[in-house]
Design an enzyme around this catalytic site. Sequence first.
Site, PDB file in Angstrom:
ATOM      1  N   THR A  72       0.837  -1.216   0.000  1.00 43.17           N
ATOM      2  CA  THR A  72       0.000   0.000   0.000  1.00 43.17           C
ATOM      3  C   THR A  72       0.870   1.264   0.000  1.00 43.17           C
ATOM      4  O   THR A  72       0.330   2.369   0.081  1.00 43.17           O
ATOM      5  CB  THR A  72      -0.955   0.042   1.212  1.00 43.17           C
ATOM      6  OG1 THR A  72      -0.177   0.068   2.423  1.00 43.17           O
ATOM      7  CG2 THR A  72      -1.879  -1.153   1.242  1.00 43.17           C
ATOM      8  N   GLY A  73       2.182   1.098  -0.064  1.00 45.27           N
ATOM      9  CA  GLY A  73       3.096   2.240  -0.032  1.00 45.27           C
ATOM     10  C   GLY A  73       3.621   2.558  -1.423  1.00 45.27           C
ATOM     11  O   GLY A  73       3.374   1.812  -2.378  1.00 45.27           O
ATOM     12  N   THR A 133       0.559  -9.930   8.383  1.00 43.86           N
ATOM     13  CA  THR A 133       1.456  -8.816   8.732  1.00 43.86           C
ATOM     14  C   THR A 133       1.337  -8.496  10.224  1.00 43.86           C
ATOM     15  O   THR A 133       2.338  -8.209  10.889  1.00 43.86           O
ATOM     16  CB  THR A 133       1.125  -7.578   7.870  1.00 43.86           C
ATOM     17  OG1 THR A 133       1.288  -7.948   6.499  1.00 43.86           O
ATOM     18  CG2 THR A 133       2.037  -6.415   8.183  1.00 43.86           C
ATOM     19  N   ASN A 177       8.295 -11.192  13.639  1.00 45.94           N
ATOM     20  CA  ASN A 177       9.638 -11.046  13.053  1.00 45.94           C
ATOM     21  C   ASN A 177      10.316  -9.760  13.519  1.00 45.94           C
ATOM     22  O   ASN A 177      11.522  -9.744  13.806  1.00 45.94           O
ATOM     23  CB  ASN A 177       9.560 -11.068  11.518  1.00 45.94           C
ATOM     24  CG  ASN A 177       9.323 -12.478  10.986  1.00 45.94           C
ATOM     25  OD1 ASN A 177       9.732 -13.452  11.610  1.00 45.94           O
ATOM     26  ND2 ASN A 177       8.670 -12.575   9.849  1.00 45.94           N
ATOM     27  N   TYR A 225      -8.307  -6.632  10.212  1.00 44.09           N
ATOM     28  CA  TYR A 225      -7.448  -5.553  10.708  1.00 44.09           C
ATOM     29  C   TYR A 225      -7.516  -5.492  12.243  1.00 44.09           C
ATOM     30  O   TYR A 225      -6.493  -5.512  12.921  1.00 44.09           O
ATOM     31  CB  TYR A 225      -7.917  -4.237  10.094  1.00 44.09           C
ATOM     32  CG  TYR A 225      -7.082  -3.023  10.427  1.00 44.09           C
ATOM     33  CD1 TYR A 225      -5.782  -2.878   9.943  1.00 44.09           C
ATOM     34  CD2 TYR A 225      -7.606  -1.982  11.205  1.00 44.09           C
ATOM     35  CE1 TYR A 225      -5.034  -1.736  10.218  1.00 44.09           C
ATOM     36  CE2 TYR A 225      -6.861  -0.840  11.471  1.00 44.09           C
ATOM     37  CZ  TYR A 225      -5.579  -0.722  10.980  1.00 44.09           C
ATOM     38  OH  TYR A 225      -4.842   0.414  11.255  1.00 44.09           O
ATOM     39  N   THR A 233      -5.433   9.708  11.430  1.00 44.64           N
ATOM     40  CA  THR A 233      -4.398  10.718  11.182  1.00 44.64           C
ATOM     41  C   THR A 233      -4.359  11.024   9.689  1.00 44.64           C
ATOM     42  O   THR A 233      -4.607  10.137   8.860  1.00 44.64           O
ATOM     43  CB  THR A 233      -3.044  10.182  11.677  1.00 44.64           C
ATOM     44  OG1 THR A 233      -3.169   9.893  13.073  1.00 44.64           O
ATOM     45  CG2 THR A 233      -1.928  11.190  11.481  1.00 44.64           C
ATOM     46  N   ARG A 246      -9.506   6.550   2.293  1.00 44.45           N
ATOM     47  CA  ARG A 246      -9.806   7.098   3.617  1.00 44.45           C
ATOM     48  C   ARG A 246     -10.575   8.405   3.463  1.00 44.45           C
ATOM     49  O   ARG A 246     -10.524   9.076   2.421  1.00 44.45           O
ATOM     50  CB  ARG A 246      -8.513   7.263   4.422  1.00 44.45           C
ATOM     51  CG  ARG A 246      -8.028   5.895   4.874  1.00 44.45           C
ATOM     52  CD  ARG A 246      -6.818   5.968   5.766  1.00 44.45           C
ATOM     53  NE  ARG A 246      -5.593   5.722   5.033  1.00 44.45           N
ATOM     54  CZ  ARG A 246      -4.431   5.467   5.619  1.00 44.45           C
ATOM     55  NH1 ARG A 246      -4.354   5.422   6.932  1.00 44.45           N
ATOM     56  NH2 ARG A 246      -3.341   5.245   4.897  1.00 44.45           N
TER      57      ARG A 246
END
Length: 318
Positions: free
Chosen positions: A35-36, A91, A98, A144, A174, A185
């Site tokens: 997503t980055g 994740t 990890n 999530y 944020t 968002r």
Amino acid sequence: MRVLVTGVAGFLGSHFADRLLGEGHSVVGVDNFSTGFHENLDHLAHEPRFEFEELDICTAFDPGPVDYVFNFASPASPPEYLRLAVETLRTGSAGVENTLQIAARYGAGFLHASTSECYGDPLEHPQSESYWGHVNPVGPRSVYDEAKRYAEALTMAYHRTRGVDTHLARIFNTYGPRLHPDDGRVISNFIMQALRSEPLTVYGDGSQTRSFCFVDDLIEGIVRLSRSDEHLPVNIGNPTEFTILECAQTVLEVTGSKSELRFEALPVDDPTRRCPDIAKARALLGWEPHVSLKEGLIRSLDFFRSKAGLPLSVAPPR
Ligand code: NAD
Ligand code: UDP
């Protein structure tokens, strides 16, 4: 310090890396670009204290000795974590473990970016850290919410039984520059729709509330928490609460847009109210946000104008 930042190509991770580099630290950034975006790191291309490796934190990795681990990696926008449902759960579980193991191996500090979603659709208002939450464990958002709740439990276990110096930031909504314009968002959707003169898509009747924190305030809170002795979760967010309709009106005012509102279906399990009680952050960290929603939107506008292909609102000095 040499610091590992996961999710460094995302909205918060890239701002956090900038903050650390600005303080003179070295940053090892990792990201799998789920997503980055590369462009969030373009400005660091010639920064000698910034190293980057493209990897998925769900596969064990070793960045070499580090003094601190900041774990921001995770899809964060509802449409993205619904699309990446299994990846989000992995994740928040294998990935977080990890990164905790890296902190344990090198005796590094550890901060995990947790979320107000741990409170689910809260029955207590505002939400303080002592509230255990009201989460649907099998609804669409559970991928999530439950990943983040498991990650908090795992982090506390590594603290209690493996002696890792851990910290948990429960981040509330944020926004700011680098919030991806198309990741769904509410702030990015509303601003982009307003700038494109499209209708603002209000889900439900718009009476649900959120409390929006400008990114600079958030980063300052995270920095202070990372340097504190607190191991239990701390809310980091702005306690000024808005309905989504008020948020839409504020975006229209700041952008000067004449867009109309279009009401659409409310997503399943969309929380009705969300507002942080930040008494703990105030007392422990001497922290509180300073940027109002209106001011933060104004400070974000040029980023979104450039994404919409519009000229900047104020001409840069010659
Ligand atoms: P973002 O989507 O912009 O950034 C997340 C980054 O993590 C992305 O660059 C993505 O590619 C990367 N990533 C995801 N899974 C990965 C994996 N398995 N391995 C490596 N990289 C991976 O989201 P954001 O808003 O910057 O959120 C950052 C963190 O803060 C997330 O953990 C999120 O849950 C948390 N958070 C954010 C908010 C908010 O309002 N922005 C609120 C609460 C919590
Ligand atoms: N929302 C909306 N229109 C949009 C995007 C979101 O009305 O185009 C609403 C959404 O239903 C929720 C709130 O805005 O009530 C915040 O949504 P977001 O996806 O930003 O984050 P959440 O707090 O739900 O994780």
